[in-house]
Design an enzyme around this catalytic site. Structure first.
Site, PDB file in Angstrom:
ATOM      1  N   GLY A   1       3.118  -1.039 -11.811  1.00  0.00           N
ATOM      2  CA  GLY A   1       3.195  -2.278 -10.969  1.00  0.00           C
ATOM      3  C   GLY A   1       3.012  -2.140  -9.647  1.00  0.00           C
ATOM      4  O   GLY A   1       1.783  -1.348  -9.412  1.00  0.00           O
TER       5      GLY A   1
ATOM      6  N   LEU B   1       1.810  -5.065  -8.434  1.00  0.00           N
ATOM      7  CA  LEU B   1       0.127  -5.600  -8.799  1.00  0.00           C
ATOM      8  C   LEU B   1      -0.282  -5.738  -7.517  1.00  0.00           C
ATOM      9  O   LEU B   1      -0.025  -6.752  -6.641  1.00  0.00           O
ATOM     10  CB  LEU B   1      -0.069  -6.444 -10.333  1.00  0.00           C
ATOM     11  CG  LEU B   1       0.035  -5.390 -11.294  1.00  0.00           C
ATOM     12  CD1 LEU B   1       0.403  -6.143 -12.059  1.00  0.00           C
ATOM     13  CD2 LEU B   1      -0.518  -4.256 -11.532  1.00  0.00           C
ATOM     14  N   HIS B   2      -2.283  -5.781  -6.991  1.00  0.00           N
ATOM     15  CA  HIS B   2      -2.053  -6.573  -5.715  1.00  0.00           C
ATOM     16  C   HIS B   2      -4.058  -6.477  -6.023  1.00  0.00           C
ATOM     17  O   HIS B   2      -4.418  -6.274  -7.579  1.00  0.00           O
ATOM     18  CB  HIS B   2      -2.499  -5.427  -4.743  1.00  0.00           C
ATOM     19  CG  HIS B   2      -3.134  -4.361  -5.354  1.00  0.00           C
ATOM     20  ND1 HIS B   2      -4.088  -3.200  -5.895  1.00  0.00           N
ATOM     21  CD2 HIS B   2      -2.483  -2.557  -5.173  1.00  0.00           C
ATOM     22  CE1 HIS B   2      -4.243  -2.424  -5.707  1.00  0.00           C
ATOM     23  NE2 HIS B   2      -3.044  -2.050  -5.949  1.00  0.00           N
TER      24      HIS B   2
ATOM     25  N   HIS C   1      -5.774  -4.433  -8.843  1.00  0.00           N
ATOM     26  CA  HIS C   1      -5.831  -4.322 -10.408  1.00  0.00           C
ATOM     27  C   HIS C   1      -5.946  -5.751 -10.910  1.00  0.00           C
ATOM     28  O   HIS C   1      -6.420  -5.696 -12.375  1.00  0.00           O
ATOM     29  CB  HIS C   1      -4.017  -4.428 -10.177  1.00  0.00           C
ATOM     30  CG  HIS C   1      -3.163  -3.254  -9.926  1.00  0.00           C
ATOM     31  ND1 HIS C   1      -2.102  -3.641  -8.852  1.00  0.00           N
ATOM     32  CD2 HIS C   1      -2.890  -1.898 -10.412  1.00  0.00           C
ATOM     33  CE1 HIS C   1      -2.038  -2.297  -8.893  1.00  0.00           C
ATOM     34  NE2 HIS C   1      -1.853  -1.166  -9.832  1.00  0.00           N
TER      35      HIS C   1
ATOM     36  N   LYS D   1     -11.201   3.390  -6.253  1.00  0.00           N
ATOM     37  CA  LYS D   1     -10.653   4.347  -5.147  1.00  0.00           C
ATOM     38  C   LYS D   1      -9.819   5.809  -5.487  1.00  0.00           C
ATOM     39  O   LYS D   1      -9.959   6.332  -4.834  1.00  0.00           O
ATOM     40  CB  LYS D   1      -9.765   3.179  -4.910  1.00  0.00           C
ATOM     41  CG  LYS D   1      -8.510   3.713  -3.522  1.00  0.00           C
ATOM     42  CD  LYS D   1      -7.591   2.929  -3.243  1.00  0.00           C
ATOM     43  CE  LYS D   1      -6.711   3.735  -3.651  1.00  0.00           C
ATOM     44  NZ  LYS D   1      -4.826   3.388  -3.901  1.00  0.00           N
ATOM     45  N   ASP D   2      -9.376   5.259  -7.237  1.00  0.00           N
ATOM     46  CA  ASP D   2      -8.607   7.010  -7.545  1.00  0.00           C
ATOM     47  C   ASP D   2      -9.933   7.293  -8.250  1.00  0.00           C
ATOM     48  O   ASP D   2      -9.481   8.044  -9.883  1.00  0.00           O
ATOM     49  CB  ASP D   2      -7.280   6.332  -8.439  1.00  0.00           C
ATOM     50  CG  ASP D   2      -6.413   6.478  -7.565  1.00  0.00           C
ATOM     51  OD1 ASP D   2      -6.059   6.667  -6.970  1.00  0.00           O
ATOM     52  OD2 ASP D   2      -6.441   5.078  -8.086  1.00  0.00           O
TER      53      ASP D   2
ATOM     54  N   SER E   1      -3.913  -0.568  -2.055  1.00  0.00           N
ATOM     55  CA  SER E   1      -3.390   0.002  -3.431  1.00  0.00           C
ATOM     56  C   SER E   1      -1.620  -0.289  -2.946  1.00  0.00           C
ATOM     57  O   SER E   1      -1.180  -1.375  -1.886  1.00  0.00           O
ATOM     58  CB  SER E   1      -2.522   1.342  -2.455  1.00  0.00           C
ATOM     59  OG  SER E   1      -1.944   2.464  -2.240  1.00  0.00           O
TER      60      SER E   1
ATOM     61  N   ARG F   1       1.123   1.673  -2.106  1.00  0.00           N
ATOM     62  CA  ARG F   1       1.946   1.920  -1.357  1.00  0.00           C
ATOM     63  C   ARG F   1       1.365   1.523   0.222  1.00  0.00           C
ATOM     64  O   ARG F   1       1.695   1.434   1.109  1.00  0.00           O
ATOM     65  CB  ARG F   1       1.203   3.451  -1.340  1.00  0.00           C
ATOM     66  CG  ARG F   1       2.273   4.394  -2.477  1.00  0.00           C
ATOM     67  CD  ARG F   1       1.956   5.744  -2.176  1.00  0.00           C
ATOM     68  NE  ARG F   1       2.983   6.742  -3.152  1.00  0.00           N
ATOM     69  CZ  ARG F   1       2.703   6.808  -3.936  1.00  0.00           C
ATOM     70  NH1 ARG F   1       1.213   6.973  -4.697  1.00  0.00           N
ATOM     71  NH2 ARG F   1       3.077   7.138  -4.980  1.00  0.00           N
TER      72      ARG F   1
HETATM   73  O1  PAF Z   1      -3.606   4.786 -11.541  1.00  0.00           O
HETATM   74  C1  PAF Z   1      -2.830   4.103 -11.701  1.00  0.00           C
HETATM   75  O2  PAF Z   1      -1.896   3.013 -11.354  1.00  0.00           O
HETATM   76  C2  PAF Z   1      -1.471   5.895 -12.451  1.00  0.00           C
HETATM   77  O3  PAF Z   1      -1.825   6.704 -12.145  1.00  0.00           O
HETATM   78  C3  PAF Z   1      -1.723   5.491 -13.949  1.00  0.00           C
HETATM   79  C4  PAF Z   1      -3.044   5.266 -13.774  1.00  0.00           C
HETATM   80  C5  PAF Z   1      -1.373   3.883 -14.625  1.00  0.00           C
HETATM   81  C6  PAF Z   1      -0.748   6.298 -14.951  1.00  0.00           C
HETATM   82  O4  PAF Z   1       0.249   5.760 -14.756  1.00  0.00           O
END
Ligand code: PAF
Length: 282
Positions: free
Chosen positions: A28, A30-31, A34, A146-147, A182, A184
């Protein structure tokens, strides 16, 4: 867009689908990062499913589960605007009681880099993503670069658990100063965000060093450190130059592809960023 909250209702919808299904899992808040994953899914697949589930098992006790940004009404509005087919919005009971347990093969990658600072994290992430895969049964799934470590771990999990899902990796989306988007970032003020762009700028100094042929990782890491400490409020958690396959630190940069990644604390927020570099391409 249809909002589905239960596994049974989702299964009924899923059984009627014959074509490709793209899946974007999210926490959630969202930016545009996403949104770019969702747009890729819309391009490649006939239907797109987005999940919003704030997964407690990927947060440690001292982390920000309770304060994690939540913007559900805005998220629904944005997903609707992009003509997402299904928003899967389960609660904890649904995911942890009504979806069968999964056994995730442990991986060496779990304990490197992010896993050193957040030992619980990849166990929580892989468990929930596998559970979501088992419910959604997508043909494609979309993860952001990014991740990077999460992306590598999910790629490995798809292979070892033999899911027939194609993972599509999508580039990091940045604000105009270079800060990686992000959820955050919403903890930061506008001025903080401008200052936080020094993380990306410092990574780009490392890239310049690589371009100039510096092959000693410690020298490159020093370039990063010297640049970032010009802002006294930045506290480096780690700066890593690692082999892209096994995520171990490397001694000399030769021809392998490397992941240059970092986590930095700024104003109490842990921010991560990275880039991938292949020496032989330059
Ligand atoms: O990257 C994320 O937002 C989370 O780690 C994910 C993949 C939705 C799992 O909860």
């Amino acid at each position: 867009m249809k909002i589905i909250k239960t596994v049974d209702e989702f299964a009924a919808w899923r059984n009627r689908q014959k074509n490709s299904i793209g899946f974007v899992p999210t926490l959630g808040a969202l930016h545009d990062g996403h949104m770019s994953l969702i747009k890729q899914s819309k391009k490649k697949c006939q239907s797109t499913v987005v999940s919003i589930f704030l997964n407690p098992t990927q947060f440690a006790q001292n982390e920000d589960l309770d304060s994690y940004p939540s913007t559900l009404d805005q998220d629904i509005h944005n997903l609707d605007f992009l003509s997402v087919d299904i928003l899967f919005l389960p609660n904890e009971k649904e995911m942890y009681q009504n979806v069968s347990e999964v056994k995730i093969p442990s991986s060496d990658l779990f304990n490197k880099l992010e896993g050193k600072s957040r030992p619980h994290f990849f166990y929580g992430v892989t468990t929930i993503v596998a559970k979501l895969f088992n419910v959604i049964k997508p043909t494609h799934t979309f993860f952001g670069e990014k991740d990077a470590q999460q992306l590598f771990i999910i790629t490995e999990m798809i292979a070892t658990m033999k899911y027939s899902i194609k993972l599509v990796s999508c580039p990091t989306i940045r604000d105009k100063n270079g800060l990686a988007l992000s959820s955050r970032n919403s903890y930061l003020s506008t001025d903080d965000k401008k200052q936080a762009a020094i993380i990306y700028q410092s990574l780009m100094k490392v890239k310049e060093g690589l371009d100039q042929g510096i092959s000693n990782p410690n020298k490159l890491k020093d370039i990063f450190k010297k640049n970032i400490v010009t802002n006294h409020n930045m506290k480096i958690d780690y700066i890593s130059i690692a082999d892209i396959k096994i995520l171990d630190e490397i001694d000399t940069i030769k021809e392998q592809k490397v992941l240059v990644s970092t986590a930095v604390f700024f104003q109490g927020v842990r921010l991560i960023d990275n880039f991938i570099y292949r020496l032989s391409e330059t």
